[in-house]
Design a protein around this motif. Sequence first.
Motif, mmCIF file in Angstrom:
data_model
loop_
_atom_site.group_PDB
_atom_site.id
_atom_site.type_symbol
_atom_site.label_atom_id
_atom_site.label_comp_id
_atom_site.label_asym_id
_atom_site.label_seq_id
_atom_site.Cartn_x
_atom_site.Cartn_y
_atom_site.Cartn_z
ATOM 1 N N UNK A 39 0.844 -1.199 0.000
ATOM 2 C CA UNK A 39 0.000 0.000 0.000
ATOM 3 C C UNK A 39 0.872 1.239 0.000
ATOM 4 N N UNK A 40 0.549 2.160 -0.889
ATOM 5 C CA UNK A 40 1.126 3.503 -0.895
ATOM 6 C C UNK A 40 -0.015 4.482 -0.660
ATOM 7 N N UNK A 41 0.197 5.441 0.222
ATOM 8 C CA UNK A 41 -0.789 6.493 0.454
ATOM 9 C C UNK A 41 -0.132 7.832 0.141
ATOM 10 N N UNK A 42 -0.839 8.649 -0.601
ATOM 11 C CA UNK A 42 -0.376 9.998 -0.936
ATOM 12 C C UNK A 42 -1.456 10.973 -0.479
ATOM 13 N N UNK A 43 -1.422 11.371 0.801
ATOM 14 C CA UNK A 43 -2.500 12.186 1.352
ATOM 15 C C UNK A 43 -2.481 13.648 0.914
ATOM 16 N N UNK A 44 -1.438 14.060 0.201
ATOM 17 C CA UNK A 44 -1.343 15.461 -0.237
ATOM 18 C C UNK A 44 -1.135 15.559 -1.745
ATOM 19 N N UNK A 108 -0.084 -8.794 -9.843
ATOM 20 C CA UNK A 108 -1.164 -9.780 -9.843
ATOM 21 C C UNK A 108 -2.521 -9.088 -9.724
ATOM 22 N N UNK A 109 -2.536 -7.942 -9.037
ATOM 23 C CA UNK A 109 -3.782 -7.198 -8.824
ATOM 24 C C UNK A 109 -3.409 -5.797 -8.378
ATOM 25 N N UNK A 110 -4.239 -4.822 -8.730
ATOM 26 C CA UNK A 110 -3.995 -3.439 -8.335
ATOM 27 C C UNK A 110 -5.327 -2.717 -8.207
ATOM 28 N N UNK A 111 -5.400 -1.835 -7.208
ATOM 29 C CA UNK A 111 -6.555 -0.941 -7.089
ATOM 30 C C UNK A 111 -6.054 0.417 -6.627
ATOM 31 N N UNK A 112 -6.797 1.455 -7.001
ATOM 32 C CA UNK A 112 -6.484 2.814 -6.562
ATOM 33 C C UNK A 112 -7.775 3.482 -6.136
ATOM 34 N N UNK A 113 -7.700 4.190 -5.013
ATOM 35 C CA UNK A 113 -8.803 5.025 -4.550
ATOM 36 C C UNK A 113 -8.341 6.470 -4.578
ATOM 37 N N UNK A 139 -7.047 -7.814 1.929
ATOM 38 C CA UNK A 139 -7.227 -6.473 1.375
ATOM 39 C C UNK A 139 -7.965 -5.637 2.420
ATOM 40 N N UNK A 140 -7.221 -4.897 3.249
ATOM 41 C CA UNK A 140 -7.881 -4.069 4.263
ATOM 42 C C UNK A 140 -8.588 -2.878 3.630
ATOM 43 N N UNK A 141 -9.525 -2.326 4.373
ATOM 44 C CA UNK A 141 -10.190 -1.090 3.959
ATOM 45 C C UNK A 141 -9.138 -0.016 3.743
ATOM 46 N N UNK A 142 -9.376 0.878 2.806
ATOM 47 C CA UNK A 142 -8.381 1.917 2.521
ATOM 48 C C UNK A 142 -8.276 2.961 3.629
#
Length: 151
Positions: A39-44, A108-113, A139-142
């Motif tokens: 998981x990568x998070x980009x909050x800004x 194998x799999x990817x999702x982006x929110x 797959x935890x909640x984002x």
Amino acid sequence: MADLKPLHLGQPSALPASPEAAVLDYVPNPRAGSLYLVRFAAPEFTSLCPVTGQPDFAHLVLDYAPGERIVESKSLKLFLGAFRNHAGFHEDVTVGIGQRLFDEMAPRWLRIGGYWYPRGGIPIDVFWQSGPAPEGLWVPDQGVAPYRGRG
């Protein structure tokens, strides 16, 4: 696509002029054959409105199950930073990031929110995934709360 020798890692790297000019680096998956989530998070995250040229802000969360290679995080940071001067609708930006990573990295799999802050009083959330998550992948909640304004 960059080869498996990272261009940016350990080197001074300027912010790319555009997302198209950005080079994403990939390295061999140190746990190839194992099913796990990154998981990568980009909050800004920032891009520009294609109509007004005003900045748009989002909290992006990218989850993927690696295949034979993983994305190198510095090159991902530079790629995402290149959107700072890029004009695009929320849908195009979010889905475009996910599709480029999926096409180049071959996970194998990817999702982006894409959790976008309000434009014109309406927050816009955009979600894309490459298909169903592999069986057995945790797959935890984002973890990004719906927009609630100031209170």
